[in-house]
Design a protein around this motif. Structure first.
Motif, mmCIF file in Angstrom:
data_model
loop_
_atom_site.group_PDB
_atom_site.id
_atom_site.type_symbol
_atom_site.label_atom_id
_atom_site.label_comp_id
_atom_site.label_asym_id
_atom_site.label_seq_id
_atom_site.Cartn_x
_atom_site.Cartn_y
_atom_site.Cartn_z
ATOM 1 N N PRO A 23 0.824 -1.227 0.000
ATOM 2 C CA PRO A 23 0.000 0.000 0.000
ATOM 3 C C PRO A 23 0.856 1.274 0.000
ATOM 4 O O PRO A 23 0.500 2.267 -0.630
ATOM 5 C CB PRO A 23 -0.823 -0.104 1.282
ATOM 6 N N GLU A 24 1.979 1.220 0.707
ATOM 7 C CA GLU A 24 2.863 2.385 0.749
ATOM 8 C C GLU A 24 3.564 2.595 -0.598
ATOM 9 O O GLU A 24 3.890 3.727 -0.953
ATOM 10 C CB GLU A 24 3.900 2.222 1.867
ATOM 11 N N ARG A 25 3.777 1.527 -1.331
ATOM 12 C CA ARG A 25 4.370 1.662 -2.673
ATOM 13 C C ARG A 25 3.450 2.471 -3.577
ATOM 14 O O ARG A 25 3.909 3.285 -4.369
ATOM 15 C CB ARG A 25 4.634 0.286 -3.290
ATOM 16 N N LEU A 26 2.153 2.231 -3.453
ATOM 17 C CA LEU A 26 1.200 3.007 -4.258
ATOM 18 C C LEU A 26 1.241 4.479 -3.877
ATOM 19 O O LEU A 26 1.142 5.349 -4.737
ATOM 20 C CB LEU A 26 -0.212 2.449 -4.107
ATOM 21 N N GLN A 27 1.412 4.755 -2.601
ATOM 22 C CA GLN A 27 1.533 6.144 -2.149
ATOM 23 C C GLN A 27 2.782 6.795 -2.740
ATOM 24 O O GLN A 27 2.746 7.943 -3.170
ATOM 25 C CB GLN A 27 1.563 6.206 -0.615
ATOM 26 N N LEU A 28 3.880 6.042 -2.760
ATOM 27 C CA LEU A 28 5.119 6.570 -3.343
ATOM 28 C C LEU A 28 4.928 6.829 -4.836
ATOM 29 O O LEU A 28 5.382 7.853 -5.358
ATOM 30 C CB LEU A 28 6.285 5.606 -3.101
ATOM 31 N N LEU A 29 4.215 5.943 -5.516
ATOM 32 C CA LEU A 29 3.939 6.148 -6.941
ATOM 33 C C LEU A 29 3.124 7.424 -7.138
ATOM 34 O O LEU A 29 3.383 8.198 -8.069
ATOM 35 C CB LEU A 29 3.212 4.932 -7.521
ATOM 36 N N LEU A 30 2.171 7.680 -6.250
ATOM 37 C CA LEU A 30 1.382 8.911 -6.329
ATOM 38 C C LEU A 30 2.253 10.137 -6.079
ATOM 39 O O LEU A 30 2.061 11.180 -6.713
ATOM 40 C CB LEU A 30 0.218 8.871 -5.337
ATOM 41 N N GLU A 31 3.205 10.013 -5.165
ATOM 42 C CA GLU A 31 4.136 11.121 -4.937
ATOM 43 C C GLU A 31 4.936 11.413 -6.208
ATOM 44 O O GLU A 31 5.108 12.576 -6.584
ATOM 45 C CB GLU A 31 5.090 10.798 -3.785
ATOM 46 N N PHE A 32 5.402 10.365 -6.872
ATOM 47 C CA PHE A 32 6.126 10.565 -8.124
ATOM 48 C C PHE A 32 5.229 11.243 -9.154
ATOM 49 O O PHE A 32 5.687 12.101 -9.915
ATOM 50 C CB PHE A 32 6.647 9.234 -8.685
ATOM 51 N N GLY A 87 2.886 8.688 -12.646
ATOM 52 C CA GLY A 87 3.943 8.294 -11.714
ATOM 53 C C GLY A 87 5.038 7.509 -12.408
ATOM 54 O O GLY A 87 6.232 7.749 -12.180
ATOM 55 N N PHE A 88 4.639 6.569 -13.267
ATOM 56 C CA PHE A 88 5.636 5.800 -14.014
ATOM 57 C C PHE A 88 6.457 6.714 -14.924
ATOM 58 O O PHE A 88 7.673 6.556 -15.037
ATOM 59 C CB PHE A 88 4.961 4.702 -14.845
#
Length: 147
Positions: A23-32, A87-88
């Motif tokens: 779940p935190e990986r998705l948050q990091l992707l949103l930050e990107f 994000g990508f």
């Protein structure tokens, strides 16, 4: 794939993702996605100079420059309403820009699969990021061949 086979910027990004729970990986992707730089004016004013990434469901356009000293600058535009795709694009812009052309060309094609997001996002979105990477590498080759 080990950190030694990736340029430091991409290895660091990958390691940041893998250090987190899903779940935190998705948050990091949103930050990107919020960190994707704006297109330089010469691309924003001339979108025909960018290339559409057909592998992406959302309209994503990229442009890659290679300077005289072989330093790469990648630019991308992706809609705010497509945060995963955006994000990508941001990961690649941040991870590839500043590298030498040879380093960009050496990035393994499976880099998107190594971020630990394959269960959290659809295979189609991972394929979109792979498409962005492949097109960026193809543009680098084309710029080098045009010299």
């Amino acid at each position: 794939m080990t950190s030694e086979t990736l340029p430091a910027a991409l290895a660091g990004i990958r390691d940041d993702f893998l250090a987190l729970d899903e779940p935190e990986r998705l948050q990091l992707l949103l930050e990107f996605s919020r960190e994707l730089p704006e297109l330089p004016a010469h691309y924003a004013e001339h979108p025909e100079l960018t290339e559409r990434v057909a592998e992406c469901q959302s309209p994503v356009f990229i442009a890659v420059e290679v300077s005289a000293d072989d330093t790469v600058a990648m630019h991308a535009v992706a809609p705010a309403e497509a945060p995963t795709t955006r994000g990508f694009a941001s990961i690649l812009v941040q991870g590839l820009s500043g590298l030498r052309a040879a380093e960009v060309l050496a990035v393994p094609g499976d880099f998107p699969q190594t971020l630990g997001l394959t269960r959290a996002v659809s295979p189609l979105r991972i394929a979109g990021m792979t498409g962005m990477l492949m097109r960026a590498q193809r543009q680098v080759r084309a710029r080098l061949d045009a010299r």
